[in-house]
Enzyme design. Structure first.
Site, PDB file in Angstrom:
ATOM      1  N   ASP A 260     -22.227 103.643 -49.318  1.00  0.00           N
ATOM      2  CA  ASP A 260     -21.276 104.642 -48.833  1.00  0.00           C
ATOM      3  C   ASP A 260     -21.442 105.031 -47.365  1.00  0.00           C
ATOM      4  O   ASP A 260     -20.600 105.728 -46.809  1.00  0.00           O
ATOM      5  CB  ASP A 260     -21.342 105.902 -49.699  1.00  0.00           C
ATOM      6  CG  ASP A 260     -22.768 106.417 -49.891  1.00  0.00           C
ATOM      7  OD1 ASP A 260     -23.527 106.457 -48.902  1.00  0.00           O
ATOM      8  OD2 ASP A 260     -23.119 106.788 -51.034  1.00  0.00           O
TER       9      ASP A 260
ATOM     10  N   HIS B 237     -27.557  96.581 -50.212  1.00  0.00           N
ATOM     11  CA  HIS B 237     -26.322  96.086 -50.821  1.00  0.00           C
ATOM     12  C   HIS B 237     -25.136  96.109 -49.869  1.00  0.00           C
ATOM     13  O   HIS B 237     -23.987  96.028 -50.303  1.00  0.00           O
ATOM     14  CB  HIS B 237     -26.015  96.894 -52.087  1.00  0.00           C
ATOM     15  CG  HIS B 237     -27.018  96.695 -53.175  1.00  0.00           C
ATOM     16  ND1 HIS B 237     -27.152  97.548 -54.256  1.00  0.00           N
ATOM     17  CD2 HIS B 237     -27.971  95.740 -53.341  1.00  0.00           C
ATOM     18  CE1 HIS B 237     -28.126  97.121 -55.043  1.00  0.00           C
ATOM     19  NE2 HIS B 237     -28.638  96.031 -54.507  1.00  0.00           N
TER      20      HIS B 237
ATOM     21  N   CYS C 277     -12.818  81.670 -43.261  1.00  0.00           N
ATOM     22  CA  CYS C 277     -13.143  81.372 -41.857  1.00  0.00           C
ATOM     23  C   CYS C 277     -14.163  82.354 -41.271  1.00  0.00           C
ATOM     24  O   CYS C 277     -14.585  82.187 -40.126  1.00  0.00           O
ATOM     25  CB  CYS C 277     -11.886  81.354 -41.007  1.00  0.00           C
ATOM     26  SG  CYS C 277     -11.105  82.984 -40.770  1.00  0.00           S
TER      27      CYS C 277
ATOM     28  N   CYS D 293      -6.523  87.063 -44.789  1.00  0.00           N
ATOM     29  CA  CYS D 293      -6.793  86.840 -43.375  1.00  0.00           C
ATOM     30  C   CYS D 293      -5.517  86.416 -42.649  1.00  0.00           C
ATOM     31  O   CYS D 293      -4.822  85.492 -43.100  1.00  0.00           O
ATOM     32  CB  CYS D 293      -7.867  85.760 -43.232  1.00  0.00           C
ATOM     33  SG  CYS D 293      -8.225  85.274 -41.533  1.00  0.00           S
TER      34      CYS D 293
ATOM     35  N   CYS E 245      -6.115  82.454 -41.466  1.00  0.00           N
ATOM     36  CA  CYS E 245      -6.187  81.293 -42.360  1.00  0.00           C
ATOM     37  C   CYS E 245      -5.716  81.579 -43.774  1.00  0.00           C
ATOM     38  O   CYS E 245      -5.755  80.685 -44.634  1.00  0.00           O
ATOM     39  CB  CYS E 245      -7.616  80.750 -42.389  1.00  0.00           C
ATOM     40  SG  CYS E 245      -8.767  81.799 -43.309  1.00  0.00           S
TER      41      CYS E 245
ATOM     42  N   GLY F 119     -33.623 109.959 -56.031  1.00  0.00           N
ATOM     43  CA  GLY F 119     -32.326 109.732 -56.658  1.00  0.00           C
ATOM     44  C   GLY F 119     -32.087 108.314 -57.125  1.00  0.00           C
ATOM     45  O   GLY F 119     -30.983 107.795 -56.971  1.00  0.00           O
TER      46      GLY F 119
ATOM     47  N   ASN G 281     -36.432 113.250 -58.565  1.00  0.00           N
ATOM     48  CA  ASN G 281     -35.362 112.844 -59.463  1.00  0.00           C
ATOM     49  C   ASN G 281     -35.030 113.970 -60.427  1.00  0.00           C
ATOM     50  O   ASN G 281     -35.899 114.792 -60.761  1.00  0.00           O
ATOM     51  CB  ASN G 281     -35.769 111.595 -60.270  1.00  0.00           C
ATOM     52  CG  ASN G 281     -35.308 110.302 -59.621  1.00  0.00           C
ATOM     53  OD1 ASN G 281     -34.205 110.227 -59.075  1.00  0.00           O
ATOM     54  ND2 ASN G 281     -36.142 109.277 -59.670  1.00  0.00           N
TER      55      ASN G 281
END
Length: 220
Positions: free
Chosen positions: A79, A94, A105, A124, A127, A164, A190
């Site tokens: 995020d 990630h 491309c 795109c 392409c 967390g 946590n």
């Protein structure tokens, strides 16, 4: 980290994965076989992410870095709220949903060229290949650079704050024990016990948006 910002835990009841099958909307296989369905999910997720603001937990980590206590944040979140809160050294395992490129491309694609009115899948202009966000889909590897940077940071650390996270996703879940095995400490924050709790040196039960600001205040 971002629940208090209005982004639900994807794996908890009521989260994204209780309403969507991740294999059908968030895997590299699905992106290749049914890009339109994946893009419908991406736009839903993007709307939620754009409406979120950093919470006091994000701000607490940024302040700890500014004051010299913290040397980096390793996150599985996509995020971008750590950066928006002011954290400078953020390693994204990630990827994120703020940068896009063509699968064919590899040309970059402007984020402002994507909206709820976009024809799906987004393609795109050069392409006609399918555009994708620069994040890690299920079935893809963690970017090698992020992996190297994260473990290099871990090998220099004498303490890790686990905040967390349930600790169920590798390779990020391996970092705390690696630091501990080298003589460092694990401080876990946590709301409920996790995979780390049994061997954490300190376990603070509570929300990061409350605990992290309290730690900052105690150090000031």
């Amino acid at each position: 980290m971002s629940v208090a910002s209005g982004i639900p835990d994807f794996r908890s009841p009521g989260g994204m994965w209780s309403r969507h099958d991740p294999d059908k909307v968030a895997s590299i296989r699905a992106l290749k076989s049914d890009p339109e369905l994946v893009w419908k999910f991406l736009l839903e997720a993007d709307s939620m992410l754009k409406s979120a603001e950093p919470n006091a937990g994000h701000a607490g980590l940024a302040r700890l870095e500014k004051d010299g206590y913290l040397h980096g944040v390793i996150t599985q979140n996509i995020d971008g709220l750590h950066q928006r809160a002011g954290s400078m050294n953020v390693i994204e395992f990630h990827g994120n949903c703020s940068e896009f490129y063509c699968m064919e491309c590899f040309s970059p694609f402007p984020a402002d060229g994507i909206s709820a009115d976009s024809e799906l899948p987004v393609r795109c202009p050069q392409c006609s290949g399918v555009i994708r966000p620069d994040l890690v889909f299920f079935g893809e590897q963690i970017p090698s650079e992020a992996y190297k940077e994260a473990f290099a940071l871990a090998d220099q650390s004498d303490l890790v704050i686990v905040a967390g996270t349930s600790g169920g996703v590798v390779p990020a879940s391996l970092i705390p024990s690696r630091i501990q095995e080298a003589g460092g400490l694990i401080v876990e924050i946590n709301k409920a016990p996790s995979a780390y709790t049994a061997f954490s040196d300190v376990f603070i039960q509570g929300g990061v948006e409350k605990v992290l600001p309290a730690i900052v205040q105690s150090l000031s």
